[in-house]
Design a protein around this motif. Structure first.
Motif, PDB file in Angstrom:
ATOM      1  N   LEU A 184       0.845  -1.089   0.073  1.00  0.00           N
ATOM      2  CA  LEU A 184       0.116  -0.178   0.048  1.00  0.00           C
ATOM      3  C   LEU A 184       0.737   1.250  -0.048  1.00  0.00           C
ATOM      4  O   LEU A 184       0.519   2.086   0.069  1.00  0.00           O
ATOM      5  CB  LEU A 184      -0.954  -0.051   1.393  1.00  0.00           C
ATOM      6  N   ASP A 185       2.313   1.016  -0.166  1.00  0.00           N
ATOM      7  CA  ASP A 185       3.188   2.358  -0.001  1.00  0.00           C
ATOM      8  C   ASP A 185       2.924   3.157   0.981  1.00  0.00           C
ATOM      9  O   ASP A 185       2.981   4.308   1.124  1.00  0.00           O
ATOM     10  CB  ASP A 185       3.208   3.139  -1.557  1.00  0.00           C
ATOM     11  N   CYS A 186       2.978   2.381   2.284  1.00  0.00           N
ATOM     12  CA  CYS A 186       2.635   3.118   3.597  1.00  0.00           C
ATOM     13  C   CYS A 186       3.905   3.195   4.342  1.00  0.00           C
ATOM     14  O   CYS A 186       4.201   2.423   5.338  1.00  0.00           O
ATOM     15  CB  CYS A 186       1.601   2.401   4.269  1.00  0.00           C
ATOM     16  N   GLU A 187       4.800   4.005   3.807  1.00  0.00           N
ATOM     17  CA  GLU A 187       6.180   4.041   4.471  1.00  0.00           C
ATOM     18  C   GLU A 187       6.645   5.331   4.445  1.00  0.00           C
ATOM     19  O   GLU A 187       7.813   5.786   4.689  1.00  0.00           O
ATOM     20  CB  GLU A 187       7.197   3.345   3.357  1.00  0.00           C
ATOM     21  N   MET A 188       5.631   6.235   4.667  1.00  0.00           N
ATOM     22  CA  MET A 188       6.084   7.907   4.824  1.00  0.00           C
ATOM     23  C   MET A 188       6.518   7.983   6.273  1.00  0.00           C
ATOM     24  O   MET A 188       6.892   9.165   6.844  1.00  0.00           O
ATOM     25  CB  MET A 188       4.969   8.774   4.381  1.00  0.00           C
ATOM     26  N   ASP A 189       6.371   7.090   7.008  1.00  0.00           N
ATOM     27  CA  ASP A 189       6.753   7.155   8.679  1.00  0.00           C
ATOM     28  C   ASP A 189       8.301   6.534   8.743  1.00  0.00           C
ATOM     29  O   ASP A 189       8.784   6.688   9.668  1.00  0.00           O
ATOM     30  CB  ASP A 189       5.699   6.375   9.477  1.00  0.00           C
ATOM     31  N   HIS A 190       8.867   6.191   7.613  1.00  0.00           N
ATOM     32  CA  HIS A 190      10.312   5.830   7.530  1.00  0.00           C
ATOM     33  C   HIS A 190      11.295   6.763   8.051  1.00  0.00           C
ATOM     34  O   HIS A 190      11.077   7.864   7.537  1.00  0.00           O
ATOM     35  CB  HIS A 190      10.471   5.055   6.396  1.00  0.00           C
ATOM     36  N   ASP A 191      12.611   6.377   8.750  1.00  0.00           N
ATOM     37  CA  ASP A 191      13.489   7.365   9.024  1.00  0.00           C
ATOM     38  C   ASP A 191      13.868   8.208   7.778  1.00  0.00           C
ATOM     39  O   ASP A 191      14.408   9.317   7.755  1.00  0.00           O
ATOM     40  CB  ASP A 191      14.641   6.644   9.477  1.00  0.00           C
ATOM     41  N   VAL A 192      14.187   7.522   6.490  1.00  0.00           N
ATOM     42  CA  VAL A 192      14.436   8.119   5.473  1.00  0.00           C
ATOM     43  C   VAL A 192      13.908   9.515   4.977  1.00  0.00           C
ATOM     44  O   VAL A 192      14.411  10.166   4.501  1.00  0.00           O
ATOM     45  CB  VAL A 192      14.639   6.941   4.301  1.00  0.00           C
ATOM     46  N   VAL A 193      12.357   9.336   5.259  1.00  0.00           N
ATOM     47  CA  VAL A 193      11.684  10.373   4.920  1.00  0.00           C
ATOM     48  C   VAL A 193      12.172  11.917   5.451  1.00  0.00           C
ATOM     49  O   VAL A 193      12.358  12.830   5.199  1.00  0.00           O
ATOM     50  CB  VAL A 193      10.260  10.224   5.109  1.00  0.00           C
ATOM     51  N   ALA A 194      12.354  11.527   6.838  1.00  0.00           N
ATOM     52  CA  ALA A 194      12.874  12.705   7.773  1.00  0.00           C
ATOM     53  C   ALA A 194      14.412  13.148   7.539  1.00  0.00           C
ATOM     54  O   ALA A 194      14.598  14.200   7.264  1.00  0.00           O
ATOM     55  CB  ALA A 194      12.927  12.475   9.071  1.00  0.00           C
ATOM     56  N   GLU A 195      15.015  12.061   6.773  1.00  0.00           N
ATOM     57  CA  GLU A 195      16.394  12.470   6.497  1.00  0.00           C
ATOM     58  C   GLU A 195      16.519  13.197   5.197  1.00  0.00           C
ATOM     59  O   GLU A 195      17.334  13.930   5.052  1.00  0.00           O
ATOM     60  CB  GLU A 195      17.282  11.219   6.421  1.00  0.00           C
ATOM     61  N   ILE A 196      15.478  13.024   4.316  1.00  0.00           N
ATOM     62  CA  ILE A 196      15.302  13.590   2.971  1.00  0.00           C
ATOM     63  C   ILE A 196      15.123  15.003   3.312  1.00  0.00           C
ATOM     64  O   ILE A 196      15.869  16.120   2.796  1.00  0.00           O
ATOM     65  CB  ILE A 196      14.590  12.893   1.954  1.00  0.00           C
ATOM     66  N   SER A 197      14.227  15.550   4.124  1.00  0.00           N
ATOM     67  CA  SER A 197      13.824  16.635   4.488  1.00  0.00           C
ATOM     68  C   SER A 197      15.118  17.545   5.155  1.00  0.00           C
ATOM     69  O   SER A 197      15.151  18.629   4.937  1.00  0.00           O
ATOM     70  CB  SER A 197      12.520  16.629   5.683  1.00  0.00           C
ATOM     71  N   GLU A 198      15.681  16.929   5.911  1.00  0.00           N
ATOM     72  CA  GLU A 198      16.997  17.412   6.465  1.00  0.00           C
ATOM     73  C   GLU A 198      18.021  17.776   5.707  1.00  0.00           C
ATOM     74  O   GLU A 198      18.572  18.705   5.668  1.00  0.00           O
ATOM     75  CB  GLU A 198      17.659  16.510   7.882  1.00  0.00           C
ATOM     76  N   ALA A 199      18.076  16.808   4.709  1.00  0.00           N
ATOM     77  CA  ALA A 199      19.252  17.163   3.710  1.00  0.00           C
ATOM     78  C   ALA A 199      18.800  18.191   2.818  1.00  0.00           C
ATOM     79  O   ALA A 199      19.650  19.214   2.494  1.00  0.00           O
ATOM     80  CB  ALA A 199      19.279  15.818   2.496  1.00  0.00           C
ATOM     81  N   ILE A 200      17.516  18.408   2.633  1.00  0.00           N
ATOM     82  CA  ILE A 200      17.121  19.551   1.635  1.00  0.00           C
ATOM     83  C   ILE A 200      17.267  20.988   2.549  1.00  0.00           C
ATOM     84  O   ILE A 200      17.886  22.022   1.953  1.00  0.00           O
ATOM     85  CB  ILE A 200      15.635  19.630   1.183  1.00  0.00           C
ATOM     86  N   THR A 201      16.816  20.865   3.887  1.00  0.00           N
ATOM     87  CA  THR A 201      16.960  22.076   4.675  1.00  0.00           C
ATOM     88  C   THR A 201      18.574  22.523   4.844  1.00  0.00           C
ATOM     89  O   THR A 201      18.936  23.757   4.858  1.00  0.00           O
ATOM     90  CB  THR A 201      16.352  21.756   6.186  1.00  0.00           C
ATOM     91  N   ALA A 202      19.394  21.711   5.184  1.00  0.00           N
ATOM     92  CA  ALA A 202      20.873  21.761   5.234  1.00  0.00           C
ATOM     93  C   ALA A 202      21.478  22.083   4.171  1.00  0.00           C
ATOM     94  O   ALA A 202      22.372  22.879   4.255  1.00  0.00           O
ATOM     95  CB  ALA A 202      21.456  20.360   5.737  1.00  0.00           C
ATOM     96  N   ASP A 203      21.281  21.912   3.144  1.00  0.00           N
ATOM     97  CA  ASP A 203      21.991  22.095   1.682  1.00  0.00           C
ATOM     98  C   ASP A 203      21.345  23.558   0.961  1.00  0.00           C
ATOM     99  O   ASP A 203      21.927  24.088   0.119  1.00  0.00           O
ATOM    100  CB  ASP A 203      21.917  21.154   0.836  1.00  0.00           C
ATOM    101  N   PHE A 204      20.234  23.732   1.351  1.00  0.00           N
ATOM    102  CA  PHE A 204      19.601  24.883   0.554  1.00  0.00           C
ATOM    103  C   PHE A 204      19.026  25.994   1.860  1.00  0.00           C
ATOM    104  O   PHE A 204      18.582  25.718   2.631  1.00  0.00           O
ATOM    105  CB  PHE A 204      18.483  24.715  -0.335  1.00  0.00           C
ATOM    106  N   LYS A 205      19.320  27.114   1.437  1.00  0.00           N
ATOM    107  CA  LYS A 205      19.203  28.510   2.306  1.00  0.00           C
ATOM    108  C   LYS A 205      17.591  28.289   2.635  1.00  0.00           C
ATOM    109  O   LYS A 205      16.594  28.357   1.729  1.00  0.00           O
ATOM    110  CB  LYS A 205      19.413  29.519   1.893  1.00  0.00           C
ATOM    111  N   GLU A 206      17.186  28.268   3.862  1.00  0.00           N
ATOM    112  CA  GLU A 206      15.963  28.274   4.473  1.00  0.00           C
ATOM    113  C   GLU A 206      15.034  29.595   4.141  1.00  0.00           C
ATOM    114  O   GLU A 206      15.794  30.664   4.241  1.00  0.00           O
ATOM    115  CB  GLU A 206      15.657  28.259   5.999  1.00  0.00           C
ATOM    116  N   GLY A 207      13.884  29.764   3.507  1.00  0.00           N
ATOM    117  CA  GLY A 207      13.210  30.707   3.093  1.00  0.00           C
ATOM    118  C   GLY A 207      13.541  31.187   1.587  1.00  0.00           C
ATOM    119  O   GLY A 207      12.674  31.650   1.031  1.00  0.00           O
ATOM    120  N   GLU A 208      14.563  30.425   1.225  1.00  0.00           N
ATOM    121  CA  GLU A 208      14.691  30.609  -0.329  1.00  0.00           C
ATOM    122  C   GLU A 208      14.724  29.156  -1.118  1.00  0.00           C
ATOM    123  O   GLU A 208      13.825  29.609  -2.170  1.00  0.00           O
ATOM    124  CB  GLU A 208      16.547  30.845  -0.626  1.00  0.00           C
TER     125      GLU A 208
END
Length: 321
Positions: free
Chosen positions: A242-266
């Motif tokens: 059912l593709d019910c995997e949005m609670d997996h750790d990798v989802v939070a890690e993707i969000s963190e990677a985007i936040t860390a590598d690109f300026k917040e607000g931009e």
């Protein structure tokens, strides 16, 4: 119109490989189970033992489930390059595991019906014939469990991702996910071993102390154990299907990677979809809104490349004026 070679821009959609050891192990166990089933049914018919006949037919359901697991490996391998499967054929194995778990529930239901019938209408048990066969059945099940356990370790040691991205190890790396198809086959063997142990205990108790009621009671205990194991397998395979995997750790890690590598607000992450396409492989589709006109999908993919479980990335960038 010019024809261009696009091969270097394409990659395979085979995200789980090296299932050969698991497939061979499952096939071997299936044939062993079929042989033991034939022995038990033959011995039961010869000795007029209903206990042996019932256990033999009970093993037939496990042989069917093991055959289903072996067929799933073969089908996943055969259709691995079939472009109709958008993200590969791994979920054929997961579907087989889910179906096998449902078969386990059916086995438990039959055990409950048979046990209640024995409690209500006791039948004479031929202990001398039944105990040796039950012991042999247990030894066969332990052998099968060892074969599948060994196949699982070999499978995990050599498993890899067949795609065109290079990955780097990172801290907090996730452990290998279990092969859910192999796990279902293993559970069938373990369930059979557990019922063999309970049967031996019941038969010994009946022979030494005359506790004929112990046989059906142990059957009920075995049914409860099987349902508990099957429930966990249904939950694990159902989540993947059912593709019910949005609670997996990798989802939070993707969000963190985007936040860390690109300026917040931009640059902001506005949409994220993550789903499993292999035992240790995830596909990602994400959308960003940004003021940064230099931001490219390649930069985003580079930021995510540290996470080796991400096997396929689709990036949408929306420029905000």
């Amino acid at each position: 119109m010019h024809t261009h070679d696009l091969s270097k821009w394409r990659h395979a959609h085979v995200f789980s490989t090296n299932s050969a050891s698991a497939e061979r192990g499952t096939q071997a166990v299936m044939w062993i189970t079929l042989a033991m089933m034939a022995v038990e049914i033959g011995a039961g018919w010869w000795s007029n033992s209903m206990a042996l006949l019932a256990d033999g037919w009970h093993m037939s359901s496990h042989a069917l489930a093991l055959g289903l697991s072996a067929l799933a490996y073969a089908a996943a391998r055969r259709y691995a390059s079939d472009r109709r499967f958008a993200f590969g054929t791994w979920k054929i194995e997961v579907l087989a595991g889910y179906t096998s778990a449902l078969l386990l529930v059916c086995v438990a239901a039959l055990m409950v019906v048979g046990s209640i019938d024995r409690l209500w209408s006791p039948k004479p048990i031929l202990y001398q014939e039944a105990i040796p066969i039950a012991v042999i059945g247990l030894l066969v099940n332990l052998l099968c469990a060892w074969i599948l356990h060994r196949a699982g370790h070999t499978h995990h040691d050599h498993d890899g991702h067949a795609h065109g991205h290079s990955h780097h190890a990172h801290e907090g790396q996730h452990p290998h996910h279990h092969d859910l198809n192999l796990k279902s086959a293993y559970l069938h063997v373990v369930a059979d071993a557990a019922t063999s142990v309970l049967a031996i205990v019941a038969l010994m108790g009946g022979q030494m102390h005359g506790w004929a009621w112990l046989d059906p009671v142990m059957g009920l205990v075995g049914a409860v154990l099987i349902v508990m194991w099957a429930r966990k397998l249904i939950a694990d395979t159902g989540k993947v299907l059912l593709d019910c995997e949005m609670d997996h750790d990798v989802v939070a890690e993707i969000s963190e990677a985007i936040t860390a590598d690109f300026k917040e607000g931009e640059t902001q992450l506005t949409d994220l979809h993550v789903w499993r396409v292999g035992k240790d492989a995830y596909a990602v589709a994400l959308a960003l809104v940004t003021h940064d006109r230099t931001l490219t999908p390649e930069r985003v993919k580079t930021a995510l490349a540290i996470h080796e479980e991400i096997a396929h990335v689709t990036v949408e960038i929306n420029l905000c004026s």
